[in-house]
Design a protein around this motif. Structure first.
Motif, PDB file in Angstrom:
ATOM      1  N   PHE A  62       7.439  -5.683   4.454  1.00  0.00           N
ATOM      2  CA  PHE A  62       7.598  -6.995   5.062  1.00  0.00           C
ATOM      3  C   PHE A  62       6.392  -7.897   4.792  1.00  0.00           C
ATOM      4  O   PHE A  62       6.001  -8.689   5.636  1.00  0.00           O
ATOM      5  CB  PHE A  62       7.813  -6.866   6.570  1.00  0.00           C
ATOM      6  N   GLU A  63       5.830  -7.787   3.599  1.00  0.00           N
ATOM      7  CA  GLU A  63       4.685  -8.613   3.235  1.00  0.00           C
ATOM      8  C   GLU A  63       5.076  -9.745   2.287  1.00  0.00           C
ATOM      9  O   GLU A  63       4.213 -10.465   1.801  1.00  0.00           O
ATOM     10  CB  GLU A  63       3.589  -7.755   2.599  1.00  0.00           C
ATOM     11  N   TYR A  70      10.904 -10.810   2.145  1.00  0.00           N
ATOM     12  CA  TYR A  70      10.834 -10.863   3.603  1.00  0.00           C
ATOM     13  C   TYR A  70       9.382 -10.802   4.057  1.00  0.00           C
ATOM     14  O   TYR A  70       8.592 -10.011   3.553  1.00  0.00           O
ATOM     15  CB  TYR A  70      11.583  -9.695   4.242  1.00  0.00           C
ATOM     16  N   LYS A  71       9.047 -11.631   5.038  1.00  0.00           N
ATOM     17  CA  LYS A  71       7.707 -11.628   5.622  1.00  0.00           C
ATOM     18  C   LYS A  71       7.836 -11.488   7.131  1.00  0.00           C
ATOM     19  O   LYS A  71       8.668 -12.143   7.745  1.00  0.00           O
ATOM     20  CB  LYS A  71       6.954 -12.921   5.314  1.00  0.00           C
ATOM     21  N   LEU A  72       7.018 -10.643   7.677  1.00  0.00           N
ATOM     22  CA  LEU A  72       6.954 -10.470   9.125  1.00  0.00           C
ATOM     23  C   LEU A  72       5.491 -10.424   9.530  1.00  0.00           C
ATOM     24  O   LEU A  72       4.717  -9.648   8.987  1.00  0.00           O
ATOM     25  CB  LEU A  72       7.614  -9.157   9.548  1.00  0.00           C
ATOM     26  N   ASP A  73       5.137 -11.238  10.489  1.00  0.00           N
ATOM     27  CA  ASP A  73       3.770 -11.263  10.994  1.00  0.00           C
ATOM     28  C   ASP A  73       3.617 -10.161  12.048  1.00  0.00           C
ATOM     29  O   ASP A  73       4.378 -10.141  13.025  1.00  0.00           O
ATOM     30  CB  ASP A  73       3.473 -12.625  11.610  1.00  0.00           C
ATOM     31  N   THR A 109       0.589  -3.220  15.763  1.00  0.00           N
ATOM     32  CA  THR A 109       1.478  -3.427  14.627  1.00  0.00           C
ATOM     33  C   THR A 109       0.672  -3.846  13.411  1.00  0.00           C
ATOM     34  O   THR A 109      -0.209  -4.701  13.513  1.00  0.00           O
ATOM     35  CB  THR A 109       2.523  -4.523  14.969  1.00  0.00           C
ATOM     36  N   TYR A 110       0.981  -3.252  12.278  1.00  0.00           N
ATOM     37  CA  TYR A 110       0.273  -3.585  11.050  1.00  0.00           C
ATOM     38  C   TYR A 110       1.157  -3.269   9.851  1.00  0.00           C
ATOM     39  O   TYR A 110       2.132  -2.521   9.963  1.00  0.00           O
ATOM     40  CB  TYR A 110      -1.069  -2.859  10.949  1.00  0.00           C
ATOM     41  N   HIS A 111       0.819  -3.861   8.717  1.00  0.00           N
ATOM     42  CA  HIS A 111       1.532  -3.609   7.473  1.00  0.00           C
ATOM     43  C   HIS A 111       1.047  -2.299   6.860  1.00  0.00           C
ATOM     44  O   HIS A 111      -0.147  -1.988   6.910  1.00  0.00           O
ATOM     45  CB  HIS A 111       1.295  -4.742   6.459  1.00  0.00           C
ATOM     46  N   HIS A 116       0.271   3.754   0.159  1.00  0.00           N
ATOM     47  CA  HIS A 116       0.966   4.786   0.924  1.00  0.00           C
ATOM     48  C   HIS A 116       2.482   4.635   0.903  1.00  0.00           C
ATOM     49  O   HIS A 116       3.184   5.426   1.503  1.00  0.00           O
ATOM     50  CB  HIS A 116       0.493   4.773   2.378  1.00  0.00           C
ATOM     51  N   TRP A 117       3.000   3.645   0.205  1.00  0.00           N
ATOM     52  CA  TRP A 117       4.434   3.387   0.216  1.00  0.00           C
ATOM     53  C   TRP A 117       5.245   4.580  -0.280  1.00  0.00           C
ATOM     54  O   TRP A 117       6.275   4.904   0.289  1.00  0.00           O
ATOM     55  CB  TRP A 117       4.763   2.161  -0.624  1.00  0.00           C
TER      56      TRP A 117
END
Length: 124
Positions: A62-63, A70-73, A109-111, A116-117
């Motif tokens: 989500f970066e 898609y982006k999520l803060d 919460t963090y990206h 590590h994906w």
């Protein structure tokens, strides 16, 4: 060890979300704590004991650099989770009475780091 902690944190979050359904009689969210006993009870036990509970939420993909961008803060996700589930008061399975403890949930919460994906993908 770090990977196991992250997975455990996600599992706890999923369990808390699943247990929040109204059909689950053993647990309840957002229920005010009160004793149904007589008014002569000690003031020591009139309120739930607050216990901090930290839940790590890892955002994977989500970066804005994926196929759909898609982006999520993370701060917005933490805020939404805190509004939805700020605390949890467990109940006794057999009697349904609220226990004398209140988990005050803090969401970190963090990206996920890109390096590590592949590990996350293998685990999922």
């Amino acid at each position: 060890a770090c990977m196991a902690g992250i997975i455990l944190s996600l599992c706890i979050l999923l369990v808390l979300v699943c247990l929040s359904s109204p059909s689950h009689a053993a647990f309840s969210f957002h229920q005010p704590f009160s004793f149904s006993s007589s008014s002569s009870s000690s003031s020591l036990y009139d309120e739930a004991i607050p216990v901090p509970l930290v839940i790590n939420v890892v955002l994977l993909g989500f970066e804005g650099n994926g196929a759909y961008a898609y982006k999520l803060d993370p701060s917005i996700v933490s805020d939404k989770l805190t509004l939805a589930y700020p605390y949890h008061i467990p109940r006794c399975v057999s009697s349904g009475e609220a226990l004398n403890v209140q988990y005050e949930i803090v969401y970190r919460t963090y990206h996920a780091q890109e390096k590590h994906w592949e590990d996350y993908e293998a685990l999922l």
